[in-house]
Design an enzyme around this catalytic site. Structure first.
Site, PDB file in Angstrom:
ATOM      1  N   SER A 185       0.872  -1.156   0.000  1.00  0.00           N
ATOM      2  CA  SER A 185       0.000   0.000   0.000  1.00  0.00           C
ATOM      3  C   SER A 185       0.917   1.215   0.000  1.00  0.00           C
ATOM      4  O   SER A 185       1.709   1.376   0.915  1.00  0.00           O
ATOM      5  CB  SER A 185      -0.850  -0.049   1.268  1.00  0.00           C
ATOM      6  OG  SER A 185      -1.982   0.761   1.142  1.00  0.00           O
ATOM      7  N   ARG A 219       3.211 -12.184   2.950  1.00  0.00           N
ATOM      8  CA  ARG A 219       2.330 -12.335   1.793  1.00  0.00           C
ATOM      9  C   ARG A 219       3.131 -12.629   0.526  1.00  0.00           C
ATOM     10  O   ARG A 219       2.616 -13.261  -0.402  1.00  0.00           O
ATOM     11  CB  ARG A 219       1.453 -11.085   1.612  1.00  0.00           C
ATOM     12  CG  ARG A 219       0.392 -11.006   2.716  1.00  0.00           C
ATOM     13  CD  ARG A 219      -0.643  -9.940   2.461  1.00  0.00           C
ATOM     14  NE  ARG A 219      -1.629  -9.956   3.554  1.00  0.00           N
ATOM     15  CZ  ARG A 219      -2.687  -9.165   3.614  1.00  0.00           C
ATOM     16  NH1 ARG A 219      -2.916  -8.283   2.640  1.00  0.00           N
ATOM     17  NH2 ARG A 219      -3.521  -9.236   4.631  1.00  0.00           N
TER      18      ARG A 219
END
Length: 423
Positions: free
Chosen positions: A351, A390
């Site tokens: 992000s 992730r």
RNA sequence: GGAGGGGUGGCCGAGUGGUUUAAGGCGGCGGUCUUGAAAACCGUUGAGCGAAAGUUCCGUAGGUUCGAAUCCUAUCCCCUCCGCCA
């Protein structure tokens, strides 16, 4: 924190932007409070002026040996009034700053309007969605069979949403951290930093986690420390309450850290595997920029984060978050989402945000313009480069073989003692 | 954890109740002088709020007083010694 003067002068614009965000902020009540504050301030300062000048007279009279009792008695009254006014002023100011700290940032004009994730705008994507000749397995199944992820024992040691990496799993995680750090320091011009994982409340307030999101944080009650939910917090706060030189900007930092999140309110989501953990590793990019350069810096930061996925040759896409999906402190955010075959969808892996002067105003991070004049708030930016856990998930799922083994991406092999495959 | 010492402007540092409206020095900036520079000398040099007058800020928060950098209380941080410890 939004500039109070800006709110005063752009009431309509802000009401409109906050509506797009779905933010509840009573701007008009706030402005009335601000009026009250300024009236109180004026009265207080008038009285203080009187007190200061009269006090000097008393000093002069005493020095000369003249009687000053009458003046002292009068000043007692003035002093009492000032105290009363100051108390009221203090309360009003506290109320104003409490409200102001609760107002979210104003979305940049380039941010698409929308109410939810579904309204985010696709910016670009990299690589075709892969086709498998067999049913791709989720990473937690692969990991347990290979003996590199152990959720049962992690539960015993700590609880749910923790994981235990073993052998090649632990090595893969460490290799990714080193690969990311090396790439950003040697190819992208970032300076590596290593920070505390526990910070004080002032730091959390500086980046916007407090006061609004206390329930998302782990707190060390006995000492008043908070565990960092991202390295953004300690790294951005490096320059809290400082005035930098314009020549110092832009500043690029890259920081590996463990991150700790309570994940309150996400019960039932991503309960399997290591997608959503209370503790995870992340390599974070943080920038301090002059205001006029910050949106250009955001594009560069985004492409620096994307580069990691390109080097790992993982399929991903970039979306621009819409007004309704934007985080509290951000003026603009790009999410990078990596393809996960077992879920048949893209999942957030980074992000990247421009906070403009929202954090800098809270944390008082300024720079002095070369041309001289008043110090100016810097713009702060940050983005994951990348979330390590992730990335492990994405590698395991995208590089899995029919027999359940996992091929190591070329670029990582040097970081893993030449290992080519986890079997 | 125990005992002591200390937090003052970009930096060093004076200041123990009333011309401190924070001395002095260093650094920075401007000037004089110089072919240029250095040295020397002169001047200037913090932040917030306010249209301005003005006002606030000496780690932070309270308190005492007509008046606080200065006195009191609490708290945070730093240093020294002792204890414990990776």
């Amino acid at each position: 924190m939004v500039d109070i003067n800006y709110i005063r002068e752009n009431r309509e614009y802000i009401l409109n932007k906050y509506a797009q965000r779905g933010a509840k902020a009573d701007i008009d009540a706030f402005l009335r409070l601000d009026d009250k504050r300024r009236q109180l301030l004026q009265k207080t300062e008038q009285l203080r002026y009187e007190k200061n000048t009269a006090s000097q007279n008393v000093a002069a009279m005493k020095r000369k040996g003249d009687p000053a009792e009458q003046e002292i008695v009068r000043l007692k009254d003035v002093s009492q009034s000032i105290k009363k006014l100051e108390k009221e002023l203090r309360q009003t100011q506290q109320e104003i700053s409490d409200q102001l700290l609760g107002f979210p940032n104003i979305p940049h004009d380039s941010v698409p309007a929308g109410v939810s994730e579904a309204d985010n705008a696709l910016v670009r994507s990299y690589k075709e969605i892969p086709h498998f000749d067999f049913e791709p397995k989720p990473h937690h199944e692969l990991g347990q069979v290979l003996g590199i992820l152990d959720f049962e024992r992690a539960g015993k040691i700590s609880g749910s949403r923790f994981c235990l990496y073993m052998g090649a799993g632990a090595l893969l995680e460490r290799a990714l951290i080193n690969f990311m750090l090396n790439t950003h320091t040697t190819k992208h011009g970032y300076t590596e930093v290593l920070t505390p994982y526990m910070v004080n409340a002032d730091s959390m307030r500086g980046t916007g986690q407090l006061p609004k999101f206390e329930e998302d944080l782990f707190k060390i009650e006995s000492d008043g420390y908070y565990l960092i939910p991202t390295a953004e917090v300690p790294v951005t706060n490096i320059y809290r309450n400082e005035i930098l030189a314009e020549a110092d900007l832009p500043i690029y930092y890259v920081c590996y850290s463990a991150c700790f999140r309570r994940e309150a309110g996400s019960y039932g989501q991503d309960t399997q595997g290591i997608i959503r953990q209370h503790q995870f590793n992340k390599v974070e990019l943080v920038k301090f920029s002059a205001p006029e350069a910050s949106y250009n810096e955001l594009e560069k930061l985004l492409s620096n984060a994307e580069q990691i996925l390109k080097l790992l040759d993982l399929p991903y896409r970039v979306v621009s978050l819409c007004t309704g999906d934007l985080g509290f402190s951000a003026a603009k955010t790009y999410d990078i989402e990596v393809w996960l075959p077992s879920q048949n969808k893209y999942r957030e892996i980074s992000s990247c945000s421009n906070f403009e002067d929202f954090q800098a105003r809270r944390a008082k991070i300024r720079y002095r313009p070369k041309a001289g004049g008043k110090p100016v708030f810097v713009h702060t930016l940050n983005g994951s480069g990348l979330a390590v856990g992730r990335t492990v998930v994405a590698i395991m799922e995208n590089y899995q073989q029919p027999d359940g083994s996992i091929v190591i991406p070329d670029i990582l092999r040097a970081y893993m003692g030449g290992m080519e495959k986890i079997v």
